[in-house]
Design a protein around this motif. Structure first.
Motif, short mmCIF file in Angstrom:
data_model
loop_
_atom_site.label_atom_id
_atom_site.label_comp_id
_atom_site.label_asym_id
_atom_site.label_seq_id
_atom_site.Cartn_x
_atom_site.Cartn_y
_atom_site.Cartn_z
N GLY A 285 20.14 29.72 -34.66
CA GLY A 285 19.22 28.62 -34.24
C GLY A 285 20.04 27.40 -34.32
O GLY A 285 19.32 26.26 -34.03
N ASP A 286 21.53 27.37 -34.24
CA ASP A 286 22.20 26.33 -33.89
C ASP A 286 22.41 25.56 -32.65
O ASP A 286 22.80 24.73 -32.29
CB ASP A 286 23.51 26.44 -34.57
CG ASP A 286 23.35 26.67 -36.18
OD1 ASP A 286 22.52 26.07 -36.78
OD2 ASP A 286 24.32 27.60 -36.70
N LYS A 287 22.12 26.45 -31.67
CA LYS A 287 22.07 26.34 -30.21
C LYS A 287 20.92 26.41 -29.30
O LYS A 287 20.22 27.53 -29.76
CB LYS A 287 23.47 27.21 -29.67
CG LYS A 287 23.92 26.62 -28.36
CD LYS A 287 24.44 25.38 -28.19
CE LYS A 287 25.29 25.08 -26.94
NZ LYS A 287 25.88 23.89 -26.92
N ASN A 288 20.72 25.96 -28.40
CA ASN A 288 19.72 26.11 -27.57
C ASN A 288 20.01 27.13 -26.38
O ASN A 288 21.19 27.30 -26.28
CB ASN A 288 19.13 24.66 -26.67
CG ASN A 288 18.76 23.74 -27.72
OD1 ASN A 288 18.26 24.02 -28.74
ND2 ASN A 288 18.75 22.51 -27.21
N LEU A 289 19.14 27.58 -25.49
CA LEU A 289 19.52 28.63 -24.74
C LEU A 289 18.81 28.35 -23.46
O LEU A 289 17.35 28.27 -23.71
CB LEU A 289 19.30 30.15 -25.33
CG LEU A 289 19.27 31.27 -24.28
CD1 LEU A 289 20.66 31.40 -23.88
CD2 LEU A 289 18.65 32.53 -25.10
N VAL A 290 19.47 28.60 -22.30
CA VAL A 290 18.78 28.87 -21.01
C VAL A 290 19.19 29.95 -20.18
O VAL A 290 20.46 30.24 -20.32
CB VAL A 290 18.92 27.42 -20.07
CG1 VAL A 290 18.67 27.75 -18.77
CG2 VAL A 290 18.44 26.20 -20.81
N ASN B 16 21.24 20.92 -23.69
CA ASN B 16 22.44 21.11 -24.62
C ASN B 16 22.55 22.49 -25.02
O ASN B 16 22.32 22.82 -26.20
CB ASN B 16 22.52 20.07 -25.77
CG ASN B 16 23.54 20.23 -26.44
OD1 ASN B 16 24.61 20.68 -26.32
ND2 ASN B 16 23.48 19.98 -27.71
N ALA B 17 22.35 23.54 -23.91
CA ALA B 17 22.03 24.77 -24.43
C ALA B 17 23.13 25.82 -23.78
O ALA B 17 24.01 25.40 -22.91
CB ALA B 17 20.70 25.42 -23.74
N HIS B 18 23.18 26.91 -24.50
CA HIS B 18 23.90 28.02 -23.80
C HIS B 18 23.32 28.60 -22.62
O HIS B 18 22.17 28.83 -22.58
CB HIS B 18 24.41 29.14 -24.92
CG HIS B 18 24.90 30.28 -24.46
ND1 HIS B 18 26.36 30.14 -24.12
CD2 HIS B 18 24.41 31.41 -24.56
CE1 HIS B 18 26.66 31.58 -23.87
NE2 HIS B 18 25.60 32.40 -24.05
N LYS C 129 21.76 42.03 -25.42
CA LYS C 129 22.64 42.10 -26.61
C LYS C 129 23.56 40.78 -26.45
O LYS C 129 23.91 40.08 -27.23
CB LYS C 129 23.49 43.27 -26.91
CG LYS C 129 24.25 43.44 -27.89
CD LYS C 129 25.30 44.43 -28.06
CE LYS C 129 26.41 44.15 -26.86
NZ LYS C 129 27.50 45.19 -26.74
N SER C 130 24.16 40.92 -25.03
CA SER C 130 25.22 39.86 -24.82
C SER C 130 24.61 38.32 -24.95
O SER C 130 25.32 37.42 -25.44
CB SER C 130 25.69 40.09 -23.31
OG SER C 130 26.43 41.41 -23.32
N CYS C 131 23.31 38.44 -24.43
CA CYS C 131 22.66 37.16 -24.45
C CYS C 131 22.48 36.42 -26.01
O CYS C 131 22.74 35.45 -26.24
CB CYS C 131 21.33 37.13 -23.48
SG CYS C 131 20.73 35.38 -23.53
N LEU C 132 21.95 37.47 -26.72
CA LEU C 132 21.33 37.15 -27.84
C LEU C 132 22.63 36.66 -28.97
O LEU C 132 22.71 36.07 -29.88
CB LEU C 132 20.74 38.34 -28.58
CG LEU C 132 19.37 38.74 -28.21
CD1 LEU C 132 18.79 39.99 -28.69
CD2 LEU C 132 18.52 37.57 -28.63
N LYS C 133 23.59 37.42 -28.64
CA LYS C 133 25.09 37.00 -29.23
C LYS C 133 25.77 35.91 -28.92
O LYS C 133 26.98 35.76 -29.25
CB LYS C 133 25.94 38.33 -29.21
CG LYS C 133 25.29 39.62 -30.24
CD LYS C 133 26.12 40.74 -30.11
CE LYS C 133 27.47 40.44 -31.11
NZ LYS C 133 28.21 41.55 -31.10
N GLY C 134 25.33 35.06 -28.17
CA GLY C 134 25.61 33.88 -27.59
C GLY C 134 26.10 33.05 -28.67
O GLY C 134 25.45 32.99 -29.83
N PRO C 135 26.88 32.00 -28.45
CA PRO C 135 27.25 31.05 -29.71
C PRO C 135 26.05 30.51 -30.06
O PRO C 135 25.37 29.56 -29.63
CB PRO C 135 28.18 30.03 -29.06
CG PRO C 135 28.01 30.24 -27.65
CD PRO C 135 27.46 31.47 -27.29
#
Length: 907
Positions: free
Chosen positions: A169-174, A336-338, A158-164
């Motif tokens: 879909g505006d931000k990448n994720l690692v 360029n990811a969260h 939940k915490s990960c999915l709710k990242g900025p």
């Protein structure tokens, strides 16, 4: 055809078995149920008819290990009347007793669960429910996940999915999460959100192995079942009008397609929503196993894919995940990811060290119980062992490491759980399997349900088109199996499903070298699985001489990943050529800008990057792969574009070009050996040539084959010397090139037999190679052949491309030309296709119009040495074959309809 089909209508299941026995010899008795009163004659007591296997140990790197099924699922052993006869080739052994030395320090299941607070439920935190509005998931998708047992997510998810900017879909994720912690679900949810919210867009999922691709395709198809894409009605009607044959019966679901192997996928861009595909109208790209980005062999491909995505002016969400990514923040900065990292694992893992029979508790889930334990602390008794494994009276178990491995595996089985053992070589793996099977309970001491499962597994293994590994045949009925690259793909799939409560490492070596910290963590992370075992345990067993290195390894930090692009391994040259060829950059400055978006610019200084770029440009220019015009712009030559299109390295491409140019002047077309040699990959397979086999096959060649030998520079007199033991010289560059030719021709001989319908297990035995290696060769050659076709097309060699195209189809089918049409049907390849042909089913239409029950009888004939089974086991076997026959029938009908529509269109 009609008379043959009439015979099939009359044929019973028993008659099908008899026909098979007449054609291929009597089936083995291994795995059959028999009354204890039934006696067997000497012929029935012979060893497995499949012969002995040989090959290479896969080691730790590919997950090589042993799996041990629980001895019994019941409270106590239950005898049953009809049991399996297990030939006793060696006397029974007994495992050593394991004594608890200090119960207060030995973590129990209760204490482990107490360490980990219970995961909050969705009743406590509503946002842990997938149905919560914050995730905006369609009810059908939520229902599908629930049917798979996923009704809520973990707090970290939940915490990960709710990242900025992630859900939008505006931000990448690692992100980084332990194995078994649920990291794949995060990527799945984000990927599905993108393609559901934006109709007509695609998602790309990149996985490192074909087996993982196939597994993921099956999973996602279940997840999206009945989940309709938001397609504009007008667009849908247009698709129906233009390509109605492409629409699947379940066209209301999102479409998932896997792309791998030889590149002969029939699906087009319009035929899927989620797939492994080329870069085009993408909205989400998932990069799994992101730590492999610094892998010497394939890591650079991940880096180049991500760099190209970052260079495109498109809103593509990149999702990268890994279980071991120590510098996740740096990778996130590059993409360029969260960045998100968790160490939460739903199943606690207790970690132990075993040395000289003493068991030491190291910690829980990486949290060490002590500071770094020193060798002298153990030798001086300052660290108290929690358990002790008694020495064995059996000479087979005098080695304390082996004795510990066997005893710990036996103890796990007696508790009703499975264990997984990692061994550093193929020989150790097989030896462990045989020895542990000798201490396991005999069949008559187990309940019938357990033995039925083992019978089913053995039956499945024996019914594979590749045959069954002979050592597996010895051990499966004792609840012991192993997993390594020398096994066939299907065998690995069948035995990889059982979960392991306990992971046991037979030392910490891969061959002669120690494994790395990252690999060690991945292996230990295989212990325990949510819903399967309440806890997990790892035991690393080592010798006293290895104790210091093993302790350092157990406490070592995971090394940070870095770019593997450099000029020495030729990866930079490949990257530069590719970028120029696809025109993402065409000048020195634009190339610098492109590489500023790659990982190399984040793990190395600017001077290193500029040096690599300058050196790489010079090399590929000197090779004739690029030219620069009067405006200092770089352009790929025809050869450069051909190399990029065929997905080979620049230096391999130059070698291939030289060989094909020579081949075009004197192509041996009155046989198949020359074209098969062209199909054989140029990279080193680690192949070991059996020169006696090479000599025998050379002696059997016809005039056409001998001309190919002369053309390639292979001298029969040299082959005779090598067969007598004279070593193959590889000192000079010329000798190395010639040695590569000899090895390629040896592999080409194997491809020849595969294309002529020789079963994989027969080819493996003939050429003294592991069945898994032969299977890998066939699959790799399919991809290489597709690359060679593209190479020839780019070079303007149309005739050569057409000849290669025909043989590429034969290679994929594993059959001669007359069976190519049948081989397009799933489950019908090679020998199976020939059995259908010989029974009168010589067209797709004939199979499409047949009753699936008729096809079952043909499939029974196609099974190599299928076990004869009776009663419920017989019924289960027929049910499985009927399910396969239904798939064959449905697929044949679809292909037949396509053929009919094509014929109508031509009229």
């Amino acid at each position: 055809m009609e008379s043959m089909r009439g015979i099939l209508h009359k044929t019973s299941v028993q008659e099908a078995h008899e026909r098979q026995a007449a054609a291929f010899g009597p089936p083995s008795v291994a795995g059959q149920k028999r009354d204890w009163s039934t006696s067997l004659d000497d012929a029935e007591r012979k060893d497995s008819p499949f012969g002995s296997g040989s090959g290479y140990g896969s080691g730790f790197g590919s997950g090589s290990g042993l799996g041990f099924a629980p001895a019994s699922a019941s409270q106590g052993p239950v005898r049953f009347q009809k049991a399996l006869y297990l030939p006793q080739t060696a006397p029974r052994l007994s495992a050593s007793r394991i004594v608890t030395a200090n119960a207060s320090e030995d973590a129990s299941e209760y204490t482990q669960r107490r360490i980990f607070a219970a995961t909050p439920s969705s009743s406590i935190d509503p946002e842990l429910s997938l149905a919560h509005p914050v995730y905006k998931l369609p009810p059908q998708l939520v229902h599908n996940f629930a049917s798979l047992g996923i009704k809520q997510i973990y707090p970290w998810q939940k915490s990960c999915l709710k990242g900025p900017g992630l859900l939008t879909g505006d931000k990448n994720l690692v992100y980084c999460a332990p194995t078994g912690g649920g990291k794949s679900l995060v990527a799945d949810l984000l990927m599905l959100r993108r393609i559901i919210e934006e109709p007509e867009t695609k998602a790309l999922l990149i996985l490192p192995y074909v087996a993982l691709v196939q597994e993921k395709v099956r999973w996602l198809r279940t997840v999206v079942q009945g989940l309709a894409p938001n397609i504009d009605p007008g667009v849908l009607e247009k698709q129906k009008a233009n390509s109605i044959w492409r629409l699947r019966p379940d066209h209301g679901s999102l479409r998932v397609v896997g792309f791998f192997g030889g590149g002969k996928i029939r699906s087009t861009w319009q035929d899927f929503d989620i797939g492994i595909c080329t870069l085009e109208k993408l909205r989400a790209v998932v990069l799994d196993e992101l730590h492999m980005i610094d892998d010497d062999h394939r890591g650079y491909l991940l880096e180049l894919i991500a760099t190209k995505l970052l260079s495109l002016e498109q809103p593509i969400q990149i999702i990268g995940m890994s279980a071991t990514l120590p510098n996740a923040n740096l990778v996130a900065q590059w993409l360029n990811a969260h960045s998100y990292e968790t160490r939460y694992r739903p199943i606690p893992i207790e970690e132990h060290l075993v040395c000289e029979g003493k068991v030491y508790h190291i910690g829980t889930n990486g949290a060490t119980a002590h500071k770094h334990i020193k060798v002298e602390e153990i030798s001086q008794g300052q660290v108290i062992p929690t358990r002790h494994i008694e020495a064995s009276d059996h000479k087979e178990f005098r080695d304390p490491v082996l004795n510990a491995v066997v005893s710990l595996a036996y103890e796990t089985a007696m508790m009703g759980y499975g264990s997984l053992i990692f061994a550093g070589s193929r020989s150790i793996c097989e030896s462990d399997a045989r020895l542990i099977s000798r201490v396991m309970p005999q069949p008559h001491d187990l309940d019938s349900a357990t033995m039925d499962k083992r019978m089913d597994l053995l039956s499945e293994l024996r019914s594979l088109s590749t045959g069954a590994d002979p050592v597996l045949e010895e051990t499966v009925l004792s609840g012991v199996a192993f997993h390594r690259t020398s096994l066939a793909f299907e065998e690995r799939d069948l035995i990889a499903e059982a979960p392991a409560r306990r992971v046991i490492l037979h030392n910490a070596r891969m061959g002669r070298e120690y494994v790395g910290p990252s690999m060690l963590r991945q292996m230990r992370g295989r212990a325990g699985r949510q819903g399967k075992s309440p806890v997990g345990e790892t035991y690393l067993c080592c010798r006293q001489d290895d104790l210091e290195q093993v302790l350092d390894l157990m406490y070592a930090d995971i090394p940070e990943i870095a770019s593997c692009l450099n000029t020495e391994n030729k990866r930079v040259q490949r990257a530069i050529l590719e970028v120029i060829s696809v025109r993402l950059a065409n000048s020195h400055d634009s190339l610098l800008d492109y590489f500023s978006k790659s990982l190399i610019s984040y793990t190395h200084d600017r001077e290193f990057v500029e040096t690599c770029l300058r050196s790489g440009l010079e090399e590929i220019h000197d090779l004739g792969l690029i030219v620069n015009d009067s405006y200092s712009s770089f352009t790929a030559t025809q050869l450069g574009r051909a190399i990029v299109a065929s997905s080979v390295d620049p230096y391999d491409g130059v070698f291939i070009h030289a060989e094909l140019t020579k081949t075009l002047k004197a192509f041996v077309m009155d046989g198949e050996m020359h074209i098969l040699y062209v199909f054989t990959p140029v990279q080193d397979f680690g192949i070991v040539v059996n020169w006696q086999v090479f000599r025998n096959e050379m002696d059997a060649l016809d005039e056409s084959g001998l001309r190919v030998l002369r053309f390639l520079g292979i001298k029969p007199t040299d082959v005779l010397k090598f067969a007598r033991g004279v070593p193959l010289k590889e000192s000079t560059p010329e000798e190395k090139e010639l040695a590569r030719v000899y090895r390629r021709f040896y592999l080409a001989l194997q491809l020849r037999d595969l294309c002529n319908e020789m079963p994989i297990h027969v080819v493996a035995r003939k050429y003294d190679s592991p069945r898994g290696s032969v299977q890998t060769l066939a699959q790799t050659c399919q991809g290489f052949a597709a690359g060679m076709i593209k190479f020839c097309e780019q070079m303007g060699w149309g005739v050569m491309a057409a000849a290669l195209e025909h043989f590429s189809d034969r290679l994929m089918a594993g059959a001669r030309t007359d069976l190519l049409a049948l081989a397009k049907i799933p489950f019908i390849k090679s020998r199976t296709a020939r059995v259908f042909w010989e029974n009168g089913y010589r067209t797709v239409g004939a199979i499409a119009n047949a009753d699936p029950k008729e096809l079952v009888l043909v499939l029974m004939q196609a099974q190599p040495n299928k076990l004869r089974i009776k009663g419920k086991a017989d019924e289960r076997y027929e049910e499985k074959l009927l399910a396969k026959a239904n798939v064959i029938s449905a697929s044949a009908n679809r292909l037949w309809q396509v053929q009919l529509q094509a014929e109508i269109a031509e009229e």
